[in-house]
Design a protein around this motif. Structure first.
Motif, PDB file in Angstrom:
ATOM      1  N   PHE A 172      -0.125 -67.209 -11.548  1.00  0.00           N
ATOM      2  CA  PHE A 172      -1.313 -67.481 -11.030  1.00  0.00           C
ATOM      3  C   PHE A 172      -1.412 -67.507  -9.663  1.00  0.00           C
ATOM      4  O   PHE A 172      -1.342 -66.803  -9.000  1.00  0.00           O
ATOM      5  N   PRO A 229     -12.668 -68.062 -10.256  1.00  0.00           N
ATOM      6  CA  PRO A 229     -11.060 -67.526 -10.353  1.00  0.00           C
ATOM      7  C   PRO A 229     -10.073 -69.121 -10.458  1.00  0.00           C
ATOM      8  O   PRO A 229     -10.047 -69.837 -11.570  1.00  0.00           O
ATOM      9  N   MET A 233      -8.879 -71.090 -14.048  1.00  0.00           N
ATOM     10  CA  MET A 233      -7.528 -71.698 -13.775  1.00  0.00           C
ATOM     11  C   MET A 233      -6.590 -73.040 -13.976  1.00  0.00           C
ATOM     12  O   MET A 233      -6.421 -73.614 -14.706  1.00  0.00           O
ATOM     13  N   THR A 236      -8.053 -74.129 -17.830  1.00  0.00           N
ATOM     14  CA  THR A 236      -7.546 -73.456 -18.670  1.00  0.00           C
ATOM     15  C   THR A 236      -5.789 -74.795 -18.832  1.00  0.00           C
ATOM     16  O   THR A 236      -5.341 -75.504 -19.391  1.00  0.00           O
ATOM     17  N   SER A 253      -9.253 -66.377 -16.206  1.00  0.00           N
ATOM     18  CA  SER A 253      -8.204 -65.905 -15.356  1.00  0.00           C
ATOM     19  C   SER A 253      -7.255 -64.937 -15.428  1.00  0.00           C
ATOM     20  O   SER A 253      -6.832 -64.201 -14.234  1.00  0.00           O
ATOM     21  N   TRP A 256      -8.308 -62.188 -13.948  1.00  0.00           N
ATOM     22  CA  TRP A 256      -8.528 -62.226 -12.721  1.00  0.00           C
ATOM     23  C   TRP A 256      -7.196 -62.127 -11.931  1.00  0.00           C
ATOM     24  O   TRP A 256      -6.909 -60.935 -11.200  1.00  0.00           O
TER      25      TRP A 256
END
Length: 277
Positions: A172, A229, A233, A236, A253, A256
């Motif tokens: 990420f 986002p 995240m 998640t 996520s 993105w």
């Protein structure tokens, strides 16, 4: 007396040829080599990692002990279990600012002119810099995890799920770091990169589920948080480290992350070639 007409000596004057296009495998090899160079810089000068050590410490202590009781309604221990995954996302997101600042500084030293004279892929310096930042994100997360465990955080998960969460967090940060890389190639001063990235990072972070549950937000803000986002995240990570849902926030996520790479990697490469063409 006849005058001879001299034809140009084409054999002794080679035509300008366009550099050969470098394939995917050599590009990856060059990028990994430059990533190793960047990693060596971090290891030789650990002072560059001070920000990714102090940021998670200050953030977690502040939000748990200073704001935790007010936000959680008097149960800071329960709030600790909620906020740690969110702070993980926030700190790696903030750490992604550093790469743009570093690249702007490198550009001023003329290092890119040296790279341009070498027989390497044109994209390798930027890709290598992004890969080298793995160390920054790993140090950031390692610091945060140690402190969280000392404070009483106890993830309810398995080792594979925990490793998956850490891998996704680093992916990420690397995906969103391409925004910082693009700004680093676009603007001229490190301070400008840091300022512009801060303007982006702070609203995304605070208008998310990092610190509070979206149910208590106004309707319009909750709607944004659901697709933010950073929220996706954070949810998640909570799912992988606890017992929450994973599939839906993970899908968002990944979408993105892919979008950031697809949009900002080409923009960063274009700005790099324009400035170092």
């Amino acid at each position: 007396m006849a005058t001879d007409t001299l034809a140009p000596d084409t054999a002794s004057t080679p035509a300008h040829t366009k550099p050969a296009r470098i394939g995917l495998v050599p590009t990856l090899h060059h990028s990994l080599a430059l990533a190793g160079r960047g990693a060596t810089k971090f290891l030789r000068s650990p002072i560059q990692l001070v920000d990714v050590v102090l940021t998670p410490i200050i953030s977690l202590l502040m939000f748990v002990y200073l704001f935790g009781k007010a936000i959680s309604g008097g149960d800071p221990d329960a709030y600790l279990q909620w906020v740690v995954p969110g702070v993980m996302v926030m700190t790696v997101f903030q750490a992604s600012i550093g790469i743009g600042v570093a690249l702007t500084t490198d550009a001023a030293t003329g290092i890119f002119d040296r790279f341009r004279s070498m027989p390497i892929a044109r994209s390798a310096p930027l890709i290598g810099a992004v890969l080298a930042d793995f160390i920054r994100y790993a140090v950031c997360l390692g610091t945060l995890i140690v402190l969280a465990l000392v404070m009483g955080y106890r993830p309810d998960t398995t080792v594979p799920a925990a490793l998956a969460a850490l891998g996704l967090l680093i992916a990420f940060a690397m995906s969103f770091s391409w925004i910082s890389v693009y700004l680093g190639m676009l603007v001229k001063t490190p301070g400008s990169v840091q300022g512009l990235m801060t303007i982006l990072v702070l609203p995304l972070t605070f208008a998310s589920s990092v610190f509070v549950k979206p149910e208590g937000m106004p309707g319009w803000l909750q709607a944004w948080s659901d697709v933010n986002p950073v929220s996706l995240m954070a949810d998640t990570t909570r799912g992988l480290l606890g017992d929450g849902a994973v599939a839906s926030p993970l899908t968002g996520s990944l979408a993105w992350m892919a979008g950031m790479v697809v949009v900002f990697l080409p923009l960063a490469m274009r700005a790099y070639r324009k400035n170092n063409g």
